[in-house]
Motif scaffolding. Structure first.
Motif, mmCIF file in Angstrom:
data_model
loop_
_atom_site.group_PDB
_atom_site.id
_atom_site.type_symbol
_atom_site.label_atom_id
_atom_site.label_comp_id
_atom_site.label_asym_id
_atom_site.label_seq_id
_atom_site.Cartn_x
_atom_site.Cartn_y
_atom_site.Cartn_z
ATOM 1 N N GLN A 67 5.300 -14.634 -0.070
ATOM 2 C CA GLN A 67 5.873 -13.455 0.573
ATOM 3 C C GLN A 67 5.596 -12.184 -0.222
ATOM 4 O OE1 GLN A 67 9.697 -13.571 2.489
ATOM 5 N NE2 GLN A 67 9.788 -15.783 2.359
ATOM 6 N N SER A 68 5.608 -12.265 -1.544
ATOM 7 C CA SER A 68 5.368 -11.058 -2.332
ATOM 8 C C SER A 68 3.935 -10.564 -2.189
ATOM 9 C CB SER A 68 5.698 -11.304 -3.810
ATOM 10 O OG SER A 68 4.845 -12.277 -4.370
ATOM 11 N N ILE A 69 2.980 -11.471 -1.940
ATOM 12 C CA ILE A 69 1.600 -11.025 -1.785
ATOM 13 C C ILE A 69 1.460 -10.146 -0.543
ATOM 14 C CG2 ILE A 69 0.856 -13.073 -0.471
ATOM 15 C CD1 ILE A 69 -1.198 -11.014 -3.025
ATOM 16 N N VAL A 70 2.249 -10.423 0.492
ATOM 17 C CA VAL A 70 2.228 -9.577 1.683
ATOM 18 C C VAL A 70 2.679 -8.162 1.319
ATOM 19 C CG1 VAL A 70 3.178 -9.218 3.989
ATOM 20 C CG2 VAL A 70 2.655 -11.538 3.206
ATOM 21 N N LYS A 71 3.738 -8.079 0.538
ATOM 22 C CA LYS A 71 4.279 -6.788 0.128
ATOM 23 C C LYS A 71 3.263 -6.016 -0.715
ATOM 24 C CE LYS A 71 8.069 -4.876 -2.694
ATOM 25 N NZ LYS A 71 8.575 -3.897 -1.727
ATOM 26 N N PHE A 72 2.658 -6.650 -1.717
ATOM 27 C CA PHE A 72 1.721 -5.963 -2.605
ATOM 28 C C PHE A 72 0.474 -5.516 -1.853
ATOM 29 C CE2 PHE A 72 4.236 -7.965 -5.958
ATOM 30 C CZ PHE A 72 4.284 -6.948 -6.893
ATOM 31 N N LEU A 73 -0.059 -6.379 -0.995
ATOM 32 C CA LEU A 73 -1.271 -6.020 -0.271
ATOM 33 C C LEU A 73 -1.009 -4.911 0.740
ATOM 34 C CD1 LEU A 73 -2.956 -9.499 0.314
ATOM 35 C CD2 LEU A 73 -3.664 -7.696 -1.262
ATOM 36 N N GLU A 75 1.358 -2.572 0.652
ATOM 37 C CA GLU A 75 1.608 -1.315 -0.052
ATOM 38 C C GLU A 75 0.309 -0.701 -0.559
ATOM 39 O OE1 GLU A 75 4.373 -2.352 -3.096
ATOM 40 O OE2 GLU A 75 6.143 -2.010 -1.824
ATOM 41 N N ASN A 76 -0.542 -1.496 -1.170
ATOM 42 C CA ASN A 76 -1.805 -0.977 -1.701
ATOM 43 C C ASN A 76 -2.774 -0.588 -0.590
ATOM 44 O OD1 ASN A 76 -1.394 -1.106 -4.576
ATOM 45 N ND2 ASN A 76 -1.492 -3.333 -4.429
ATOM 46 N N ARG A 77 -2.725 -1.295 0.523
ATOM 47 C CA ARG A 77 -3.573 -0.921 1.649
ATOM 48 C C ARG A 77 -3.162 0.436 2.207
ATOM 49 N NH1 ARG A 77 -2.099 -4.480 5.031
ATOM 50 N NH2 ARG A 77 -1.120 -3.147 6.599
ATOM 51 N N ARG A 78 -1.872 0.685 2.275
ATOM 52 C CA ARG A 78 -1.373 1.972 2.761
ATOM 53 C C ARG A 78 -1.839 3.121 1.868
ATOM 54 N NH1 ARG A 78 4.944 2.643 2.457
ATOM 55 N NH2 ARG A 78 4.332 2.648 0.276
ATOM 56 N N ALA A 80 -4.589 3.031 0.058
ATOM 57 C CA ALA A 80 -6.043 2.900 -0.097
ATOM 58 C C ALA A 80 -6.437 2.479 -1.509
ATOM 59 C CB ALA A 80 -6.750 4.205 0.292
ATOM 60 N N LYS A 81 -5.596 1.689 -2.161
ATOM 61 C CA LYS A 81 -5.912 1.170 -3.503
ATOM 62 C C LYS A 81 -6.562 -0.207 -3.354
ATOM 63 C CE LYS A 81 -2.315 3.660 -6.049
ATOM 64 N NZ LYS A 81 -1.144 3.523 -6.968
ATOM 65 N N TYR A 82 -7.820 -0.201 -2.996
ATOM 66 C CA TYR A 82 -8.493 -1.443 -2.634
ATOM 67 C C TYR A 82 -8.749 -2.352 -3.831
ATOM 68 C CZ TYR A 82 -9.072 1.273 1.589
ATOM 69 O OH TYR A 82 -8.822 2.043 2.704
ATOM 70 N N ARG A 83 -9.057 -1.752 -4.979
ATOM 71 C CA ARG A 83 -9.247 -2.589 -6.165
ATOM 72 C C ARG A 83 -7.938 -3.252 -6.571
ATOM 73 N NH1 ARG A 83 -12.818 1.915 -8.752
ATOM 74 N NH2 ARG A 83 -14.907 1.297 -8.104
ATOM 75 N N GLU A 84 -6.829 -2.542 -6.360
ATOM 76 C CA GLU A 84 -5.524 -3.131 -6.666
ATOM 77 C C GLU A 84 -5.241 -4.325 -5.750
ATOM 78 O OE1 GLU A 84 -3.169 -2.474 -9.016
ATOM 79 O OE2 GLU A 84 -4.732 -1.230 -9.919
ATOM 80 N N MET A 85 -5.712 -4.256 -4.515
ATOM 81 C CA MET A 85 -5.539 -5.370 -3.587
ATOM 82 C C MET A 85 -6.294 -6.602 -4.089
ATOM 83 S SD MET A 85 -5.948 -3.191 -0.053
ATOM 84 C CE MET A 85 -5.838 -4.588 1.058
ATOM 85 N N GLN A 86 -7.531 -6.397 -4.528
ATOM 86 C CA GLN A 86 -8.314 -7.513 -5.060
ATOM 87 C C GLN A 86 -7.641 -8.102 -6.302
ATOM 88 O OE1 GLN A 86 -11.896 -5.298 -5.655
ATOM 89 N NE2 GLN A 86 -12.720 -5.758 -3.621
ATOM 90 N N ARG A 87 -7.157 -7.218 -7.148
ATOM 91 C CA ARG A 87 -6.509 -7.656 -8.386
ATOM 92 C C ARG A 87 -5.235 -8.444 -8.093
ATOM 93 N NH1 ARG A 87 -3.488 -4.330 -12.950
ATOM 94 N NH2 ARG A 87 -4.279 -5.331 -14.813
ATOM 95 N N VAL A 295 7.268 -2.962 5.414
ATOM 96 C CA VAL A 295 6.829 -2.377 4.140
ATOM 97 C C VAL A 295 6.434 -0.919 4.323
ATOM 98 C CG1 VAL A 295 5.068 -2.488 2.332
ATOM 99 C CG2 VAL A 295 6.107 -4.583 3.172
ATOM 100 N N THR A 296 5.721 -0.596 5.410
ATOM 101 C CA THR A 296 5.226 0.762 5.604
ATOM 102 C C THR A 296 6.254 1.699 6.227
ATOM 103 O OG1 THR A 296 4.277 0.086 7.734
ATOM 104 C CG2 THR A 296 2.836 0.007 5.819
ATOM 105 N N MET A 297 7.313 1.158 6.843
ATOM 106 C CA MET A 297 8.294 1.999 7.533
ATOM 107 C C MET A 297 9.664 1.991 6.861
ATOM 108 S SD MET A 297 7.356 0.945 11.460
ATOM 109 C CE MET A 297 8.594 2.046 12.153
ATOM 110 N N ASN A 298 9.734 1.516 5.639
ATOM 111 C CA ASN A 298 11.013 1.450 4.944
ATOM 112 C C ASN A 298 11.351 2.794 4.294
ATOM 113 O OD1 ASN A 298 13.371 0.449 3.756
ATOM 114 N ND2 ASN A 298 12.261 -0.216 1.922
#
Length: 461
Positions: A67-73, A75-78, A80-87, A295-298
């Motif tokens: 569940q936390s991976i959904v939150k991290f991905l 948030e970073n997608r919103r 545009a931190k794409y390298r953070e998503m890979q990490r 995550v995006t509307m909180n």
């Protein structure tokens, strides 16, 4: 995000999720129907206990990372931190490998003690290693599927979240109707093989998707891996505790029945639980569409919009759930007998009571998602822990004298308590109320149809 985009997202993502999960449910039901005819009731009861062990072990081994991976991905997608998503995906998989290794060793080490003191089943002890592998397979299947959900790919999240492995298992089991009956070890081997094939395909697809992410404008993080891992675990571990306690609230009944009653009664109860999975499917639209939106509307400004969307999705989910419950009430014995065989018709009242509990969960399930993904996972953990303790104690006190029927009634009450507590907390602390709202759904449907009609008239002119 405008209203039109939200509705398109619900319709598109929800459509994929619902279609995929309907096929998943049909395949699951077919698998259990096949097993009820290929295995003796005692073997089938042992299979259901092993299934729950594998499910529980995967919850613990995943450490809440699914569940936390959904939150991290999200948030970073919103941002545009794409390298953070890979990490984030790399770190989560690395942590999951450690968690999986630990749970594998723990189960192998303690399964003899558990079996000796609880289940008293020589067959379970013989299957210790296959069950431990099953735990690992479940872990990584769900973790990879939820990574796709965090990447906003509902299609692959649905396919690799169990749909593909179930279809493979149906094909594998079919051969036994022509070549003879399998033993339980054969069945679990095929389960593991099916999931492993699904994992291999999904891992390849995930690697490709992550490599195709834009390289800019995201910047590489200067935060050390250890610090980032600690941050992930700080969010994940309370989620894991909530998931463990939720397991005891919703799925410990098979274990409790296996401890106090015989395997035949476990088989009947387990058959009924497989049918109520059809009602649990009705939560799929909420579980698939709402996480990334939460995550995006909180924010304070968008909470009213989130409340409205949550009510619409919950109401849509309730409609088929209520219809399935009504069908079970009318045709329950016939359905049980047709799918599993006449021996399993005695599970009618178990089916009705458990189905009512799942309908209640459909009504309030979005509140749990909201608490988890809006940063209130610790509060959800406490709510689930309290209701789980009450439910397990009541189940143990009830099952010896009232058997499966009493156990099902206790599970119904426990789910009701949890959902009421979540609803009250979300209303009090966040100021929004998410529950079924049929007038709102009707108004939104009418507005949508009026706009489409006006659009068609404009296009004609």
């Amino acid at each position: 995000m405008d209203k039109k985009t939200l509705m398109n997202k619900v319709l598109s993502g929800g459509g994929w999720a619902l279609t995929g999960k309907l096929i998943f449910a049909a395949a699951s039901l077919l698998i259990n129907a096949m097993l009820s005819r290929l295995l003796q009731p005692q073997e089938l009861g042992t299979y259901f206990i092993a299934f729950n062990i594998a499910f529980f072990g995967s919850i613990v081994g995943m450490l809440g990372l699914n569940q936390s991976i959904v939150k991290f991905l999200a948030e970073n997608r919103r941002l545009a931190k794409y390298r953070e998503m890979q990490r984030a995906v790399q770190l989560v998989i690395g942590i999951a490998l450690l968690g999986g290794a630990a749970i594998f060793v723990l189960y192998i080490s303690f399964q003899h003690f558990l079996n000796l003191n609880l289940f008293h089943s020589p067959l379970l002890e013989q299957l210790a290693v296959p069950i431990a592998i099953w735990i690992l397979c479940n872990m990584f299947q769900q973790l990879l599927a939820e990574s796709f959900r965090g990447l906003d790919d509902i299609r692959f999240a649905t396919i690799f979240g169990g749909l593909l492995s179930n279809l493979l298992l149906v094909a594998a089991l079919s051969r036994y109707f022509f070549t003879g009956h399998p033993v339980l070890s054969d069945v679990i081997f095929l389960v593991n093989l099916s999931i492993l094939l699904s994992i291999a395909i999904s891992l390849g697809a995930l690697i490709k998707k992550l490599r195709n992410l834009p390289t800019a404008p995201g910047q590489r993080s200067t935060v050390p891996h250890t610090a980032e891992a600690k941050r992930i675990l700080a969010i994940s571990l309370p989620i894991m505790v909530s998931a463990v306690t939720l397991f005891f609230l919703t799925s410990s009944d098979i274990w409790i029945l296996g401890v106090f009653r015989d395997s035949d009664e476990v088989a009947v109860y387990g058959a009924a639980t497989r049918l109520i999975a059809l009602i649990a499917l009705c939560e799929i639209v909420s579980n698939s569409v709402l996480p990334s939106l939460i995550v995006t509307m909180n924010t304070k400004e968008t909470l009213p919009q989130l409340q409205k969307l949550g009510r619409i999705v919950t109401t849509i989910s309730l409609l088929p759930a209520a219809a399935i419950l009504f069908i079970f009430m009318l045709l329950g014995p016939w359905i049980l007998g047709t799918i599993f065989g006449s021996f399993y018709q005695q599970g009618y009242w178990v089916l009705i009571l458990l189905s009512m509990g799942r309908v209640i969960n459909v009504c309030g399930g979005a509140n749990g998602l909201l608490m988890t993904l809006a940063g209130y996972q610790k509060t959800l953990m406490y709510i689930t822990l309290i209701t789980s303790i009450i439910t397990v104690i009541a189940s143990i006190l009830t099952v010896s004298s009232l058997g499966a029927h009493g156990l099902a009634a206790v599970m119904l009450v426990g789910l009701g308590l949890q959902n009421v507590f979540m609803w009250i907390w979300v209303k009090k602390k966040m100021g929004i109320v998410i529950h079924p709202d049929f007038p709102l759904l009707i108004d939104e449907a009418r507005t949508y149809l009026d706009k489409k009609r006006a659009q068609n008239v404009t296009n004609v002119n």
